[in-house]
Each structure stands twice: as structure tokens, then as C-alpha cells.
Design a protein around this motif. Structure first.
Motif, PDB file in Angstrom:
ATOM      1  N   TYR A   4       0.822  -1.195   0.000  1.00 34.11           N
ATOM      2  CA  TYR A   4       0.000   0.000   0.000  1.00 34.11           C
ATOM      3  C   TYR A   4       0.859   1.249   0.000  1.00 34.11           C
ATOM      4  O   TYR A   4       1.856   1.327   0.708  1.00 34.11           O
ATOM      5  N   VAL A   5       0.449   2.221  -0.787  1.00 31.88           N
ATOM      6  CA  VAL A   5       1.069   3.537  -0.804  1.00 31.88           C
ATOM      7  C   VAL A   5       0.129   4.472  -0.064  1.00 31.88           C
ATOM      8  O   VAL A   5      -1.069   4.534  -0.376  1.00 31.88           O
ATOM      9  N   ILE A   6       0.660   5.169   0.922  1.00 30.35           N
ATOM     10  CA  ILE A   6      -0.095   6.227   1.589  1.00 30.35           C
ATOM     11  C   ILE A   6       0.570   7.535   1.170  1.00 30.35           C
ATOM     12  O   ILE A   6       1.692   7.836   1.586  1.00 30.35           O
ATOM     13  N   ALA A   7      -0.092   8.262   0.304  1.00 31.68           N
ATOM     14  CA  ALA A   7       0.441   9.528  -0.186  1.00 31.68           C
ATOM     15  C   ALA A   7      -0.120  10.653   0.676  1.00 31.68           C
ATOM     16  O   ALA A   7      -1.320  10.916   0.662  1.00 31.68           O
ATOM     17  N   ASP A   8       0.740  11.271   1.443  1.00 33.38           N
ATOM     18  CA  ASP A   8       0.393  12.382   2.334  1.00 33.38           C
ATOM     19  C   ASP A   8       1.006  13.623   1.693  1.00 33.38           C
ATOM     20  O   ASP A   8       2.225  13.799   1.706  1.00 33.38           O
ATOM     21  N   ILE A   9       0.171  14.465   1.109  1.00 28.36           N
ATOM     22  CA  ILE A   9       0.657  15.536   0.236  1.00 28.36           C
ATOM     23  C   ILE A   9       0.257  16.914   0.768  1.00 28.36           C
ATOM     24  O   ILE A   9      -0.918  17.171   1.036  1.00 28.36           O
ATOM     25  N   LYS A  10       1.237  17.790   0.879  1.00 25.94           N
ATOM     26  CA  LYS A  10       0.999  19.199   1.176  1.00 25.94           C
ATOM     27  C   LYS A  10       1.201  19.951  -0.132  1.00 25.94           C
ATOM     28  O   LYS A  10       2.322  20.058  -0.639  1.00 25.94           O
ATOM     29  N   VAL A  11       0.130  20.443  -0.697  1.00 30.09           N
ATOM     30  CA  VAL A  11       0.184  21.140  -1.985  1.00 30.09           C
ATOM     31  C   VAL A  11       0.737  22.554  -1.779  1.00 30.09           C
ATOM     32  O   VAL A  11       0.241  23.303  -0.935  1.00 30.09           O
ATOM     33  N   LEU A  12       1.754  22.887  -2.560  1.00 26.90           N
ATOM     34  CA  LEU A  12       2.343  24.229  -2.538  1.00 26.90           C
ATOM     35  C   LEU A  12       1.885  25.044  -3.741  1.00 26.90           C
ATOM     36  O   LEU A  12       1.768  26.266  -3.660  1.00 26.90           O
ATOM     37  N   ASP A  13       1.677  24.366  -4.854  1.00 31.92           N
ATOM     38  CA  ASP A  13       1.208  24.984  -6.098  1.00 31.92           C
ATOM     39  C   ASP A  13       0.296  23.955  -6.754  1.00 31.92           C
ATOM     40  O   ASP A  13       0.752  22.881  -7.142  1.00 31.92           O
ATOM     41  N   ASP A  14      -0.986  24.255  -6.877  1.00 29.04           N
ATOM     42  CA  ASP A  14      -1.955  23.244  -7.341  1.00 29.04           C
ATOM     43  C   ASP A  14      -2.082  23.139  -8.863  1.00 29.04           C
ATOM     44  O   ASP A  14      -2.918  22.405  -9.370  1.00 29.04           O
ATOM     45  N   SER A  15      -1.212  23.798  -9.605  1.00 33.80           N
ATOM     46  CA  SER A  15      -1.327  23.765 -11.068  1.00 33.80           C
ATOM     47  C   SER A  15      -1.095  22.368 -11.649  1.00 33.80           C
ATOM     48  O   SER A  15      -1.578  22.070 -12.741  1.00 33.80           O
ATOM     49  N   TYR A  75       4.946   7.768 -16.152  1.00 37.76           N
ATOM     50  CA  TYR A  75       4.648   8.445 -14.890  1.00 37.76           C
ATOM     51  C   TYR A  75       5.631   9.582 -14.592  1.00 37.76           C
ATOM     52  O   TYR A  75       5.284  10.540 -13.903  1.00 37.76           O
ATOM     53  N   ALA A  76       6.830   9.500 -15.111  1.00 40.43           N
ATOM     54  CA  ALA A  76       7.906  10.430 -14.761  1.00 40.43           C
ATOM     55  C   ALA A  76       7.509  11.912 -14.805  1.00 40.43           C
ATOM     56  O   ALA A  76       7.768  12.640 -13.842  1.00 40.43           O
ATOM     57  N   PRO A  77       6.870  12.403 -15.872  1.00 41.19           N
ATOM     58  CA  PRO A  77       6.556  13.843 -15.874  1.00 41.19           C
ATOM     59  C   PRO A  77       5.517  14.230 -14.817  1.00 41.19           C
ATOM     60  O   PRO A  77       5.573  15.331 -14.270  1.00 41.19           O
ATOM     61  N   TYR A  78       4.606  13.319 -14.507  1.00 46.74           N
ATOM     62  CA  TYR A  78       3.592  13.609 -13.492  1.00 46.74           C
ATOM     63  C   TYR A  78       4.202  13.571 -12.095  1.00 46.74           C
ATOM     64  O   TYR A  78       3.878  14.402 -11.240  1.00 46.74           O
ATOM     65  N   GLY A  79       5.094  12.602 -11.868  1.00 48.04           N
ATOM     66  CA  GLY A  79       5.793  12.545 -10.595  1.00 48.04           C
ATOM     67  C   GLY A  79       6.657  13.781 -10.380  1.00 48.04           C
ATOM     68  O   GLY A  79       6.699  14.353  -9.280  1.00 48.04           O
ATOM     69  N   ALA A  80       7.332  14.233 -11.433  1.00 48.74           N
ATOM     70  CA  ALA A  80       8.165  15.435 -11.336  1.00 48.74           C
ATOM     71  C   ALA A  80       7.309  16.659 -11.039  1.00 48.74           C
ATOM     72  O   ALA A  80       7.695  17.511 -10.220  1.00 48.74           O
ATOM     73  N   ALA A  81       6.156  16.764 -11.678  1.00 50.25           N
ATOM     74  CA  ALA A  81       5.253  17.896 -11.434  1.00 50.25           C
ATOM     75  C   ALA A  81       4.737  17.873  -9.994  1.00 50.25           C
ATOM     76  O   ALA A  81       4.659  18.920  -9.344  1.00 50.25           O
ATOM     77  N   ARG A  82       4.391  16.671  -9.503  1.00 52.14           N
ATOM     78  CA  ARG A  82       3.925  16.548  -8.109  1.00 52.14           C
ATOM     79  C   ARG A  82       5.025  16.973  -7.150  1.00 52.14           C
ATOM     80  O   ARG A  82       4.784  17.743  -6.213  1.00 52.14           O
ATOM     81  N   LYS A  83       6.243  16.515  -7.391  1.00 50.59           N
ATOM     82  CA  LYS A  83       7.364  16.873  -6.500  1.00 50.59           C
ATOM     83  C   LYS A  83       7.653  18.372  -6.533  1.00 50.59           C
ATOM     84  O   LYS A  83       7.992  18.948  -5.507  1.00 50.59           O
ATOM     85  N   ALA A  84       7.519  18.988  -7.699  1.00 56.33           N
ATOM     86  CA  ALA A  84       7.776  20.419  -7.828  1.00 56.33           C
ATOM     87  C   ALA A  84       6.696  21.262  -7.157  1.00 56.33           C
ATOM     88  O   ALA A  84       6.977  22.358  -6.668  1.00 56.33           O
ATOM     89  N   GLY A  85       5.470  20.752  -7.122  1.00 52.60           N
ATOM     90  CA  GLY A  85       4.352  21.536  -6.610  1.00 52.60           C
ATOM     91  C   GLY A  85       3.836  21.110  -5.249  1.00 52.60           C
ATOM     92  O   GLY A  85       2.775  21.561  -4.825  1.00 52.60           O
ATOM     93  N   SER A  86       4.595  20.247  -4.556  1.00 56.59           N
ATOM     94  CA  SER A  86       4.111  19.773  -3.268  1.00 56.59           C
ATOM     95  C   SER A  86       5.252  19.253  -2.411  1.00 56.59           C
ATOM     96  O   SER A  86       6.370  19.060  -2.888  1.00 56.59           O
ATOM     97  N   VAL A  87       4.940  19.008  -1.162  1.00 63.35           N
ATOM     98  CA  VAL A  87       5.787  18.245  -0.268  1.00 63.35           C
ATOM     99  C   VAL A  87       5.014  16.969  -0.017  1.00 63.35           C
ATOM    100  O   VAL A  87       3.864  17.014   0.434  1.00 63.35           O
ATOM    101  N   SER A  88       5.618  15.840  -0.346  1.00 64.20           N
ATOM    102  CA  SER A  88       4.872  14.580  -0.209  1.00 64.20           C
ATOM    103  C   SER A  88       5.795  13.430   0.129  1.00 64.20           C
ATOM    104  O   SER A  88       6.998  13.562   0.047  1.00 64.20           O
TER     105      SER A  88
END
Length: 88
Positions: A4-15, A75-88
């Protein structure tokens, strides 16, 4: 054995969120994964509240399937975008 993956995400930029939400679901399924829960409706019942914007719980049939998802070039570009726009 399921993992199981538990993704706990603090969004910094929701774009990044609309594109991520529209595309990552299919990539998760491609690797045998399924979302068990996704929500921004977070209530702390006990302990100190976290600075969390979103939580997702994803089940994969094995660690190998999870690792295949995480390293999928699709998945790579979506993962990179998530990492750039959040703390997770």
C-alpha cells in the motif's frame, strides 16, 4: 502480497493537480494498482494536526508492481510535477 502507498501531500502549487488526476489513474491501473481512497477532506481526530492537503491510499498487488509504476517513463513527468508543486 499486496502493498500500500499512503500519499500524504501538502500542496504548494496546485497547477499540477488536474493533469496528474486525469492521467496517473490509468498508469496506476496499468501496473495492477487501484485507488482505495483519495480525499482533501481531512480531519484530525487525535494528536497534532498535519499540514496535509491531500491523502491517497493506493493498493498494488506486489512491491514489484509498485516499483514498476514508480519507475514507469509514462509516470515520470507527473511525478516530477507533483514533487515540484508539493511536499509529499
Amino acid at each position: 502480497m499486496s502493498v500500500y502507498v499512503i500519499a500524504d501531500i501538502k500542496v504548494l502549487d496546485d497547477s499540477w493537480i488536474p493533469d496528474y488526476a486525469s492521467n496517473v489513474h490509468d498508469i496506476v491501473h496499468k501496473h495492477g494498482g487501484k485507488y482505495l481512497s483519495r480525499t482533501s477532506n481531512i480531519t484530525t481526530v487525535e494528536g497534532e494536526p498535519r499540514d496535509t492537503s491531500l491523502i491517497a491510499l493506493i493498493e498494488f498487488p506486489s512491491m514489484e508492481k509498485l516499483q514498476a509504476f514508480a519507475s514507469d517513463p509514462d509516470y515520470a513527468p507527473y511525478g516530477a510535477a507533483r514533487k515540484a508543486g508539493s511536499v509529499s
